[in-house]
Every structure is written in structure tokens, then in C-alpha cells.
Design a protein around this motif. Sequence first.
Motif, PDB file in Angstrom:
ATOM      1  N   GLU A  24       0.281  -1.663   0.148  1.00  0.00           N
ATOM      2  CA  GLU A  24       0.139  -0.183   0.122  1.00  0.00           C
ATOM      3  C   GLU A  24       0.779   0.965  -0.427  1.00  0.00           C
ATOM      4  OE1 GLU A  24      -2.696  -0.024   3.398  1.00  0.00           O
ATOM      5  OE2 GLU A  24      -2.947  -1.967   2.765  1.00  0.00           O
ATOM      6  N   GLY A  25      -0.118   2.399  -0.769  1.00  0.00           N
ATOM      7  CA  GLY A  25       1.332   3.897   0.357  1.00  0.00           C
ATOM      8  C   GLY A  25       1.988   3.524  -1.385  1.00  0.00           C
ATOM      9  N   ILE A  26       1.727   2.830  -2.386  1.00  0.00           N
ATOM     10  CA  ILE A  26       3.032   3.337  -3.036  1.00  0.00           C
ATOM     11  C   ILE A  26       2.889   5.319  -3.709  1.00  0.00           C
ATOM     12  CG2 ILE A  26       4.131   2.863  -5.430  1.00  0.00           C
ATOM     13  CD1 ILE A  26       4.563   0.252  -3.944  1.00  0.00           C
ATOM     14  N   VAL A  27       3.422   5.964  -3.800  1.00  0.00           N
ATOM     15  CA  VAL A  27       3.835   7.274  -4.343  1.00  0.00           C
ATOM     16  C   VAL A  27       4.198   7.133  -6.057  1.00  0.00           C
ATOM     17  CG1 VAL A  27       4.724   9.664  -3.564  1.00  0.00           C
ATOM     18  CG2 VAL A  27       4.461   7.819  -2.182  1.00  0.00           C
ATOM     19  N   LEU A  28       2.982   8.069  -6.684  1.00  0.00           N
ATOM     20  CA  LEU A  28       3.122   7.838  -7.573  1.00  0.00           C
ATOM     21  C   LEU A  28       3.785   9.174  -8.133  1.00  0.00           C
ATOM     22  CD1 LEU A  28      -0.272   6.125  -9.329  1.00  0.00           C
ATOM     23  CD2 LEU A  28       2.017   5.295  -8.780  1.00  0.00           C
TER      24      LEU A  28
END
Lengths: 199, 226
Positions: free
Chosen positions: A160-164
Motif C-alpha cells: 500500500e501507499g506507493i507514491v506515484l
Amino acid sequence: MYGRKACQLVKELASGEKGQLTLFNIDLIDQVIAECSQHHLELQSLIRKMQEQGLDVQTSRNADHYGALIHHLALVRNKRCLMAYVHNRAEVIQSLIWKVGPILPQQIEERLSHSEEEYFKKHSSALKSYMSRLELDLTVDMVPPKDPYIQVRVIDDIGEGIVLSDDKTANFAPHSMHFLKRTDAEQFISRGLMEELTG
Amino acid sequence: MASNPMDSSTLPTDDYETLISTTDVELLKRAWRNEKAAPEILQFETDLIQRIREQILLMDETVEEFTSSGIDPLTVSLYQMDLDRSQFLLRSYLRIRIQKIEKYMFHIESTDELWNRLSREEKNFARRCTDDLKRHLDETVLSKLPDNYQSVQKQSVISEDDDMVPKPQLDTFVVCRSKEYLTGIQLEDGPVDDRSKLFEMEPGVLYFICYKSIKALVESGKIDLV
């Protein structure tokens, strides 16, 4: 027969699937190298024999000269086969860096010789330093972009919480589908964590 | 990139066409196509690449500015698409060259003419590459062979030229197009009687021809590969 083992080595290369590596055949290589040393010994002994007979090695054309020539040619042929084997594998190793990135999957690593593993590491760091000098990552954008956005499905757990790149975070749960920027998705696709949905 | 379509209204079509065909992106596209189709490595386009990189940077800033100032997302995505395409061209161009260096490194390193075609960064890379591969080959094969047969470049000490290293095949066939009328091209393949005949090229017509025959014309920019 001279050169048969070297031929086997090259055949092994040719019969393998293109771009794939088989187990590094160190036994066969050693045998071919031993054959080379043998040729060299016989070559030298023939030349010595000619010298002892007082013949000029450069110009005389007797049976010993042609015998020596055969050994020389067999040796050179063996060298070509050995080099073809190692060099072609090195080319596959180079291409792996483009395909799977700087870390080798276990099942491929097992098939490499020690020197080949070293070569893989060195070559990928050479490539990396070239790209960092340019400040440009060449491993993305492998296919011409048709649309800046693509539809993808998550195959494996990414977390979760992958920053694009547009500063939004995304939750890539397995099997979920997303509409992402190609540049964002590409790194996951190349690592086999996502697949592109087409059509 | 960033060729402003507004200009087209003030220019006659012909001028507009020439203007478009000389933008840096078009030039890069040409360099990329040539590099992609040529069997050997071509001259690195130092100035062009420098300009393109600056433009990409500028474009990137523009897109960011547009996004933050709330301009219509469609407009932004069109700019983004243009940017992505230029980025792809640049990366692909550099990538093709690196892959050629990987393939023919020993040959390039020992041939001055080819070596001088590389950019500074490419030279650095090629130097490291040859060292690494040489060490690998030495360790695996060469050091175990008899003395006279240990060279990477030559099969044995009696070889006159470098007959051990892979070289690009210059007699391969390529598709190409000329921009102007060219005459007096010497064909280097085919039956010997035909070779004395000179070949001519009409502008804009596609030809399928042996690379060796037109090598010099590709290098001087008279012919484009397709």
C-alpha cells in the motif's frame, strides 16, 4: 577426432533457446582447453624436430610442417569455439540486464559460472554509471508510447501507499485494476508485478 | 517538440513543411532512424542531443506549471504525450547506441574512426565494458591457452588483423531514401561486371541497397535510412 569436443560446446549453445542460458559447462571447457595444450605440445615437438634436422621452419614444406600446421589450425579452431561459447553467453548476460534489471533471479544465477556472475555485476554497474552520468534512466520507455496512460492489473502483492509521480498514493492490492501513467506502471511491469491489459 | 502550430497560419505551406522538418525532434527522429537501421555505430549527435535535453527539461517544467495552474487536463495531457514521445526517442536513440557498443566493443575500441564517433560518456562506458569483458574472457578461457593464443583481438600471434572480435556486417541490406538526386554510386555487391556501372538515386524514392555502397552518403547526411 580433433575439434569434436569444441564442436559439442558450440552445438550446446546453438540448440539452446535464444536468449536463455544453460548451465555453464565447465567440464567440457576444461576438456577443450586440455586438448589445446596437447596440440600446442605436439606443435612444439614437431617444430623442434624440424630444427634438429637443420630445416628452416618458415620455408620448408615437409610432412612435419603440415603436421604442425594441422595442430595450429585445430588449436585456433578450438579457441574460436571456446570464445564463441563464452562470448555469446556474455551477450545473453548483457541482454539480461536490460530485461530483468540489476538483480538476477536465483534460477538464472545458478547457471552462471563465477566469472560470469562477476561480469554481470560489473557490466550492470558500468551501465548504471553511464546512466547516472547522463542523469537519464534508459531502462524505462522500452516501447514507443501510444497513450500516456495504460490499463494494468496487479499480479503480485506490491503493498500500500506507493507514491506515484503525481504525488498521489495508490493501493495496489493483488488483482486490482488501475489506470496509470505508463511511466509509473513500467517499473512494476518489468518486475513482473503488474501486467498490461490490452484490447 | 514545441513547434507552435499558431505559426502555420502566417507561413505558406511549403515553408511550414520545411520548418517542421528541421525542428530538433524531426532531426532526432532522423538520427534515431539512421542509427536503428545502420549496422555500425554512427557519429554521436552531440549538439542535437544537448538541445533536445534542454527542450525536454523546459517542456517538463511547462507541463508541471500547467498542472499546478489548473489548465484544462486535456491540453496538459497533449503536452505530456508530446513530451513522452520525445523522451522515448531520446532514450531509444541512446539505448541503440549502447547496445551497439555492447556488441562490438572490441572492434570499436581498436578502430579510431569508430571510437571518435562516441560521446564522452559512451567512451567511458565502452572503456569499462571492454575491461570487464576482457577480464571475464581472460579468466575463463584465454589465460588457460598456450602463450601465442591468448589475445582477445587475434586468433593467434600470426594473424595479421584482428580476426577474433565480432564486427558489424557492413554488407547487409538497408532501405533508404535520398533527399536529392545522387549519381555515381558504386555498387559493391552483385556480379563483378555490374560493379563498374554507376548507380543513381532519385530523390524521395525508396531503395533497397547494400549498406557498404552508401555508407559514406549516410555519414554525410545525404541519404536517410528508413
